[in-house]
Scaffold this active site. Structure first.
Site, PDB file in Angstrom:
ATOM      1  CE  LYS A   8       4.021  -4.444   1.456  1.00  0.00           C
ATOM      2  NZ  LYS A   8       3.485  -5.917   1.944  1.00  0.00           N
ATOM      3  CE1 TYR A  12       8.050  -5.191   2.965  1.00  0.00           C
ATOM      4  CE2 TYR A  12       8.171  -3.037   4.018  1.00  0.00           C
ATOM      5  CZ  TYR A  12       7.467  -4.397   3.845  1.00  0.00           C
ATOM      6  OH  TYR A  12       6.521  -4.344   4.779  1.00  0.00           O
TER       7      TYR A  12
END
Length: 301
Positions: free
Chosen positions: A204, A200
């Site tokens: 980002k 994740y």
């Protein structure tokens, strides 16, 4: 450490709905607009009479959000419009972009707010990418590229430096070293690691790279692109609002990184280094990531 502390415990926002005049005639698209930060931003923009497209996968949730927001602001002269799109399926994006351009003649702002976080291990997008990478980066990148002509053409109609793209990033804490993305040298793409939170966080960082690339490519056309720290609900929307509409975000600030709740922040040294090529003394990871996104989405644009 002080910059991290400032991100985690930010001061009170100074750029809010009270800072805005009417947004009548302006048109915005917000992905992930049926809940959380995206929905809060949609409320603010609609309350100021903007046209807001709520982009999300689920048609019934879009309809419910439109009803809720409309009832909250009966005085608005704006419009709330549905835009059904699944960013985890690149094939769904071109029809959505075509639908929008068939209805509107301008696009003042694109807020790439949608994203997924820590899905079950092994989750894949429709095109076989790690689910978070496929949705958070490749999906948003494809939508942007398909709407770039609408953004560029709006520049001549809008106030200077008011046409913008906002990319949601994160606090960028706990990122992999060496440029923020672990690279699979064999496949020439971001590596899928065992820790889903690390996967994740790489998406980002990827959004920061894509924001910078957008600023570099579209800046000459008058389009501003910023990346920013994500924070939940109403106060997170204020960070987005700052990036989308604050007069402090000028052409000189194109490519800036914004922290809560509407301030210019500084990226970690690893990420700053990633923007430079190896010949310039950096890691070159940012351009490598952009090239990966371009390669994987080319057939869907």
């Amino acid at each position: 450490m002080s910059s991290v502390r400032s991100q985690m415990f930010p001061p009170k926002p100074t750029f809010t709905e009270e800072s805005l005049h009417s947004l009548s005639s302006r048109v915005y698209i917000i992905t992930g607009a049926t809940s959380g930060v995206g929905q809060e931003l949609a409320k603010i923009l609609y309350s100021k009479s903007a046209v807001v497209y709520l982009a999300a996968r689920n048609a019934s949730r879009i309809a419910s959000s439109i009803k809720t927001i409309t009832e909250l602001f009966p005085q608005s002269t704006g419009r709330l419009e549905p835009l059904q799109v699944d960013l985890s399926d690149l094939q769904s994006i071109a029809p959505a972009a075509a639908f929008f351009k068939g209805k509107e003649t301008r696009l003042d702002g694109l807020v790439l707010n949608a994203g997924v976080m820590t899905p079950p291990d092994g989750s894949k997008s429709q095109q076989g990418h790690e689910f978070q990478m496929g949705t958070n980066c490749l999906g948003g990148y494809t939508l942007l590229r398909l709407l770039e002509d609408a953004l560029i053409s709006t520049v001549s109609l809008a106030e200077k430096a008011s046409v913008r793209v906002v990319w949601l990033a994160s606090t960028i804490i706990g990122i992999p070293k060496g440029g923020g993305i672990v690279w699979d040298e064999t496949k020439n793409e971001p590596k899928v690691v065992k820790n889903q939170m690390e996967n994740y966080m790489m998406t980002k960082v990827g959004n920061v790279f894509l924001s910078y690339d957008t600023a570099t490519r579209l800046g000459a056309h008058g389009v501003i692109s910023v990346g920013m720290v994500f924070k939940p609900a109403k106060f997170g929307a204020y960070s987005e609002l700052f990036g989308l509409l604050s007069p402090e975000v000028t052409s000189e600030k194109n490519g800036a990184f914004i922290i809560p709740f509407g301030r210019f922040g500084r990226l970690p040294n690893d990420i700053e280094s990633a923007f430079k090529t190896k010949q310039q003394g950096g890691s070159g990871v940012a351009q490598r990531f952009v090239d990966f996104c371009e390669r994987e989405t080319k057939a869907f644009k």
